[in-house]
Design an enzyme around this catalytic site. Structure first.
Site, PDB file in Angstrom:
ATOM      1  N   SER A 139      45.418  35.716 -27.314  1.00 38.23           N
ATOM      2  CA  SER A 139      45.381  35.705 -25.840  1.00 38.23           C
ATOM      3  C   SER A 139      45.476  37.146 -25.372  1.00 38.23           C
ATOM      4  CB  SER A 139      46.574  34.922 -25.287  1.00 38.23           C
ATOM      5  OG  SER A 139      46.735  35.185 -23.906  1.00 38.23           O
ATOM      6  N   TYR A 153      55.356  32.763 -25.042  1.00 37.25           N
ATOM      7  CA  TYR A 153      53.935  32.576 -25.371  1.00 37.25           C
ATOM      8  C   TYR A 153      53.311  33.919 -25.756  1.00 37.25           C
ATOM      9  CZ  TYR A 153      48.998  31.385 -24.519  1.00 37.25           C
ATOM     10  OH  TYR A 153      47.643  31.193 -24.627  1.00 37.25           O
TER      11      TYR A 153
HETATM   12  P1  NDP Z   1      44.358  22.790 -24.121  1.00 39.98           P
HETATM   13  O1  NDP Z   1      45.738  22.515 -23.648  1.00 39.98           O
HETATM   14  O2  NDP Z   1      43.207  22.453 -23.261  1.00 39.98           O
HETATM   15  O3  NDP Z   1      44.147  22.076 -25.547  1.00 39.98           O
HETATM   16  C1  NDP Z   1      45.107  22.261 -26.528  1.00 39.98           C
HETATM   17  C2  NDP Z   1      44.650  21.582 -27.790  1.00 39.98           C
HETATM   18  O4  NDP Z   1      45.613  21.866 -28.835  1.00 39.98           O
HETATM   19  C3  NDP Z   1      44.575  20.078 -27.681  1.00 39.98           C
HETATM   20  O5  NDP Z   1      43.464  19.660 -28.438  1.00 39.98           O
HETATM   21  C4  NDP Z   1      45.880  19.604 -28.318  1.00 39.98           C
HETATM   22  O6  NDP Z   1      45.784  18.321 -28.934  1.00 39.98           O
HETATM   23  C5  NDP Z   1      46.046  20.648 -29.402  1.00 39.98           C
HETATM   24  N1  NDP Z   1      47.412  20.822 -29.886  1.00 39.98           N
HETATM   25  C6  NDP Z   1      48.498  21.298 -29.214  1.00 39.98           C
HETATM   26  N2  NDP Z   1      49.558  21.347 -30.029  1.00 39.98           N
HETATM   27  C7  NDP Z   1      49.146  20.895 -31.246  1.00 39.98           C
HETATM   28  C8  NDP Z   1      49.782  20.708 -32.484  1.00 39.98           C
HETATM   29  N3  NDP Z   1      51.077  20.989 -32.671  1.00 39.98           N
HETATM   30  N4  NDP Z   1      49.060  20.226 -33.525  1.00 39.98           N
HETATM   31  C9  NDP Z   1      47.737  19.919 -33.362  1.00 39.98           C
HETATM   32  N5  NDP Z   1      47.071  20.101 -32.200  1.00 39.98           N
HETATM   33  C10 NDP Z   1      47.780  20.569 -31.153  1.00 39.98           C
HETATM   34  O7  NDP Z   1      44.353  24.344 -24.522  1.00 39.98           O
HETATM   35  P2  NDP Z   1      43.220  25.482 -24.398  1.00 39.98           P
HETATM   36  O8  NDP Z   1      41.927  24.965 -24.841  1.00 39.98           O
HETATM   37  O9  NDP Z   1      43.348  26.139 -23.095  1.00 39.98           O
HETATM   38  O10 NDP Z   1      43.793  26.522 -25.463  1.00 39.98           O
HETATM   39  C11 NDP Z   1      43.281  26.667 -26.765  1.00 39.98           C
HETATM   40  C12 NDP Z   1      43.833  27.959 -27.348  1.00 39.98           C
HETATM   41  O11 NDP Z   1      43.433  29.060 -26.527  1.00 39.98           O
HETATM   42  C13 NDP Z   1      45.360  27.997 -27.402  1.00 39.98           C
HETATM   43  O12 NDP Z   1      45.767  28.657 -28.587  1.00 39.98           O
HETATM   44  C14 NDP Z   1      45.720  28.842 -26.194  1.00 39.98           C
HETATM   45  O13 NDP Z   1      46.952  29.489 -26.350  1.00 39.98           O
HETATM   46  C15 NDP Z   1      44.562  29.828 -26.171  1.00 39.98           C
HETATM   47  N6  NDP Z   1      44.348  30.460 -24.891  1.00 39.98           N
HETATM   48  C16 NDP Z   1      43.981  29.730 -23.781  1.00 39.98           C
HETATM   49  C17 NDP Z   1      43.795  30.363 -22.571  1.00 39.98           C
HETATM   50  C18 NDP Z   1      43.408  29.627 -21.333  1.00 39.98           C
HETATM   51  O14 NDP Z   1      43.430  30.240 -20.231  1.00 39.98           O
HETATM   52  N7  NDP Z   1      43.042  28.354 -21.405  1.00 39.98           N
HETATM   53  C19 NDP Z   1      43.987  31.830 -22.451  1.00 39.98           C
HETATM   54  C20 NDP Z   1      44.359  32.482 -23.657  1.00 39.98           C
HETATM   55  C21 NDP Z   1      44.526  31.821 -24.824  1.00 39.98           C
HETATM   56  P3  NDP Z   1      46.040  16.943 -28.098  1.00 39.98           P
HETATM   57  O15 NDP Z   1      44.807  16.761 -27.251  1.00 39.98           O
HETATM   58  O16 NDP Z   1      46.170  15.871 -29.134  1.00 39.98           O
HETATM   59  O17 NDP Z   1      47.278  17.180 -27.308  1.00 39.98           O
END
Ligand code: NDP
Length: 244
Positions: A139, A153
């Site tokens: 991030s 985070y």
């Molecule tokens: P979302 O919240 O939209 O999706 C998160 C995903 O991660 C879901 O598929 C969820 O599964 C899964 N997940 C969460 N915890 C676990 C776990 N312990 N084991 C397996 N799966 C897990 O997140 P984003 O798409 O926004 O984020 C994706 C990545 O990008 C993350 O690492 C985030 O930190 C990073 N990021 C995002 C930004 C943003 O602005 N969106 C900015 C910077 C970084 P389920 O559907 O089953 O809950």
């Protein structure tokens, strides 16, 4: 390919694009079975190959079971996207306890580490594997910090950056490249309801392009880093943050 957290947001967009580009995709998720199945269904409708496999990446035994299941269902993988991550409510440091910190680190750091370890065991040419590539999702918070919001985070993403650099050097001679993408503000569920309107509007003012990013715009950078076009690129970072 394994995409952790492939059921929603950036992971789902990456799964879809990866399938379009010919990868057989494992869409990992934690509990949102319906969302994961929808991603796989879309892949299959496009003529691609996808499977949804549940595993909480914070739990070592579940990660081991996940990669064993992938071996059986897809064969040896050549790509891992360490995407799953959590962001808890904004809070000042005084209100941040060890339980929350451990929760965030368990998914964002330990989970990514465990998945990288299992992928490397299978990909390493030194162990008879085919080689491959890993992309960790960091991030811009790793570089900019997130004072007064979610310092836990930001710390977890700083760890991802350090892990990316260390692993890249460790496995460079084994046919494996390790890079990271640092997204800026991307419209996904992680911000509440796909980006609560109030928050999105407030954030937008500070963004150079006057908009947040789309999940597919991050996916495109991920797919490039995984591709042969990036064959001499390892231990580095691409920011997909609209100039932030
Ligand atoms: P979302 O919240 O939209 O999706 C998160 C995903 O991660 C879901 O598929 C969820 O599964 C899964 N997940 C969460 N915890 C676990 C776990 N312990 N084991 C397996 N799966 C897990 O997140 P984003 O798409 O926004 O984020 C994706 C990545 O990008 C993350 O690492 C985030 O930190 C990073 N990021 C995002 C930004 C943003 O602005 N969106 C900015 C910077 C970084 P389920 O559907 O089953 O809950």
């Amino acid at each position: 390919m394994v995409i952790t957290g492939g059921s929603r947001g950036i992971g789902a967009a990456t799964a879809s694009l990866a399938a379009e580009r010919g990868y057989a995709v494992c869409v990992n998720y934690r509990r949102n079975h319906q969302a994961a199945n929808a991603v796989v269904e879309k892949i299959r409708q496009q003529g691609g190959k996808g499977v949804a496999i549940a595993a909480d990446i914070a739990i070592e035994a579940e990660v081991i079971a996940l990669f064993n299941a992938v071996d059986h269902q897809l064969g040896t993988i050549t790509a891992l996207v360490n995407n799953a991550g959590i962001l808890e409510q904004q809070t000042r440091v005084e209100n941040l306890d060890a339980a929350r910190l451990n929760r965030v680190l368990a998914t964002n750091v330990t989970g990514a580490f465990l998945c990288a370890r299992e992928a490397i065991k299978r990909m390493s040419t030194k162990r008879g594997g085919p080689g491959g590539a890993i992309v960790n999702i960091s991030s811009v918070a790793a570089r900019l910090g997130a004072a007064g919001e979610y310092v836990d985070y930001a710390a977890s993403k700083g760890a991802i950056d350090a892990m990316t650099l260390g692993l890249a050097k460790e496995v460079a001679a084994e046919g494996i490249r390790v890079n990271a993408v640092r997204p800026g503000f991307i419209y996904t569920d992680i911000h509440g309801d796909g980006g609560e309107p109030g928050r999105v509007d407030r954030v937008k003012e500070f963004l150079p392009m006057k908009r947040g990013g789309k999940a597919v715009e991050v996916a495109q950078a991920i797919l490039w880093l995984l591709s042969n076009e990036a064959s001499y690129t390892t231990g580095t970072f691409i920011e997909v943050a609209g100039g932030r």
